[in-house]
Motif scaffolding. Sequence first.
Motif, PDB file in Angstrom:
ATOM      1  N   GLY A  83     -43.509 -77.665  -8.003  1.00  8.90           N
ATOM      2  CA  GLY A  83     -42.406 -78.542  -8.389  1.00  8.90           C
ATOM      3  C   GLY A  83     -42.302 -79.758  -7.477  1.00  8.90           C
ATOM      4  N   VAL A  84     -41.547 -80.749  -7.897  1.00  5.30           N
ATOM      5  CA  VAL A  84     -41.412 -81.980  -7.102  1.00  5.30           C
ATOM      6  C   VAL A  84     -40.057 -82.082  -6.407  1.00  5.30           C
ATOM      7  N   GLN A  85     -39.205 -81.083  -6.608  1.00  2.06           N
ATOM      8  CA  GLN A  85     -37.877 -81.055  -5.974  1.00  2.06           C
ATOM      9  C   GLN A  85     -37.057 -82.306  -6.316  1.00  2.06           C
ATOM     10  N   ALA A  86     -36.992 -82.597  -7.606  1.00  2.00           N
ATOM     11  CA  ALA A  86     -36.239 -83.769  -8.060  1.00  2.00           C
ATOM     12  C   ALA A  86     -34.793 -83.435  -8.411  1.00  2.00           C
ATOM     13  N   THR A  87     -34.486 -82.139  -8.580  1.00  6.72           N
ATOM     14  CA  THR A  87     -33.140 -81.779  -9.031  1.00  6.72           C
ATOM     15  C   THR A  87     -32.230 -81.505  -7.830  1.00  6.72           C
ATOM     16  N   PRO A  88     -30.978 -81.957  -7.930  1.00  6.26           N
ATOM     17  CA  PRO A  88     -30.039 -81.692  -6.829  1.00  6.26           C
ATOM     18  C   PRO A  88     -29.836 -80.200  -6.598  1.00  6.26           C
ATOM     19  N   ALA A  89     -29.940 -79.416  -7.667  1.00 10.35           N
ATOM     20  CA  ALA A  89     -29.734 -77.969  -7.521  1.00 10.35           C
ATOM     21  C   ALA A  89     -30.791 -77.363  -6.609  1.00 10.35           C
ATOM     22  N   VAL A  90     -32.041 -77.756  -6.800  1.00 11.96           N
ATOM     23  CA  VAL A  90     -33.121 -77.177  -6.002  1.00 11.96           C
ATOM     24  C   VAL A  90     -33.002 -77.598  -4.537  1.00 11.96           C
ATOM     25  N   GLU A  91     -32.602 -78.826  -4.330  1.00 13.62           N
ATOM     26  CA  GLU A  91     -32.375 -79.280  -2.954  1.00 13.62           C
ATOM     27  C   GLU A  91     -31.276 -78.433  -2.290  1.00 13.62           C
ATOM     28  N   ALA A  92     -30.185 -78.211  -3.028  1.00 11.31           N
ATOM     29  CA  ALA A  92     -29.053 -77.440  -2.476  1.00 11.31           C
ATOM     30  C   ALA A  92     -29.431 -75.979  -2.253  1.00 11.31           C
TER      31      ALA A  92
END
Length: 444
Positions: A243-252
């Motif tokens: 994944g590219v970690q573009a979603t705020p959810a994944v960052e959080a």
Amino acid sequence: MNRRKFMKVAGLAAVVPASSASATSSQTNNILQSADPLDPIDLGTGPSLTNEQLTERLRLLAQKNDRMDLQRIGKSAGRRDPIWEVQIGDGDTSIHIINQIHGDEPFGTEALMSIFRRLVDGNSRLVDSILDNLSLTVIPRANPDGAMYTEDENDDGEEQRLGLRQNIQSWNSNHSHQRPYYHVEEFPGDERGGYDPNRDFNIKPDFVSTVDDTPDMWQTDDDGEPTGVLEMERDGHTLEESGVQATPAVEAITRSFLNADPDYAKTIHSQGLPLDPETGEVTILSVMAPYGPMYAEEAPFGDPEEDATADFVNPFLDQETSDRGIRLNELCAQALEEYAGPWSAFETGTRFGYTTLWGSYLDTLCPQTDAAGMLYELPGQTDSVGDRAYYMKVEATRVALLESFTQLAQDPSLTQTGIEVDDYFDRPLAEGSYEEGRGASDVS
Ligand SMILES: [Zn+2]
């Protein structure tokens, strides 16, 4: 054929009774109720809490006493609704749990709320043992966009809350050099489209889009056209579909995970409608443990002689971590079967066939802290089967979670359970699908 339309025609005779969204919850939950397979099925999320209701209830619980800490750790990409993190307990064994990272899979949310209420209000040896020995870090709804997705599915001018796997977030070239394969360009209910957040994780927690994803890491087909598949190299292994970690959810979630430094990691999902091969009935749950190359021979979707190791087992999970994960999954499946007793619908626990998914929560984050992982799959998403058997699914989640907390509070390594690794691999693999022609494990 449109999947939803097909479901309406075909109906479901087994676990999920024919009932409409206007039926009472007891009717909806009565799995013994006879069902006419030709009855229409109303799709939608039914009694699932709205984001606003969930926020209100979490706040009330957190204000009640100091056993529960509530923090907003992010906002969803489209609606800008809060992503909440709950912390309970201050014991040595840390457990990280994410729920509803796919918005059309809401059944764990109510189960978690029920457990939160018990741990906040309860006074018993069991509650004391959990609070004293475990540190629970829980994200009860990781995809608030998908949870609230509506669509005029019947073209009758009425919006229905169906739920959606993805979030609501446009792709743009600041996210990555190619549009990732797991980004859908447009939905009927929102032209922004969205990402599947459980394909957006990366083995490198500080991965920065368009800095770390150099163009040569993206696959192209024989004609040189982009495929949207990102490959990461790590310790001599090629991790496809990262994944590219573009979603705020994944960052959080990633930040929350690393802060929690968990010994165990759980993620609660729904799959299609796979069958228990022994009974022919829709399975009420499937469990899945990620594991390392020591169990390559047991992996259902890989050939150790021909396939690259990282294509079907996780090379970054050691023996001890793999064994703990396997025991945890088997423990939950057995707990549910014992709890159910004569309620045969709970006796159809199967194993979800493990293979690596390099954009998923478990495969990318478990190796960071040697966390033993668990995937818990209930049958049916709300945009394909509606809210049928809603409370049965809630109960299935609640029982398995609570049983695992009880055991882990007393036995952090799960070595005293009497459960052997072979018990897990002897469990039947979920197979087939209630809906003819549709794979059981393609969507989860
Ligand atoms: Zn899912």
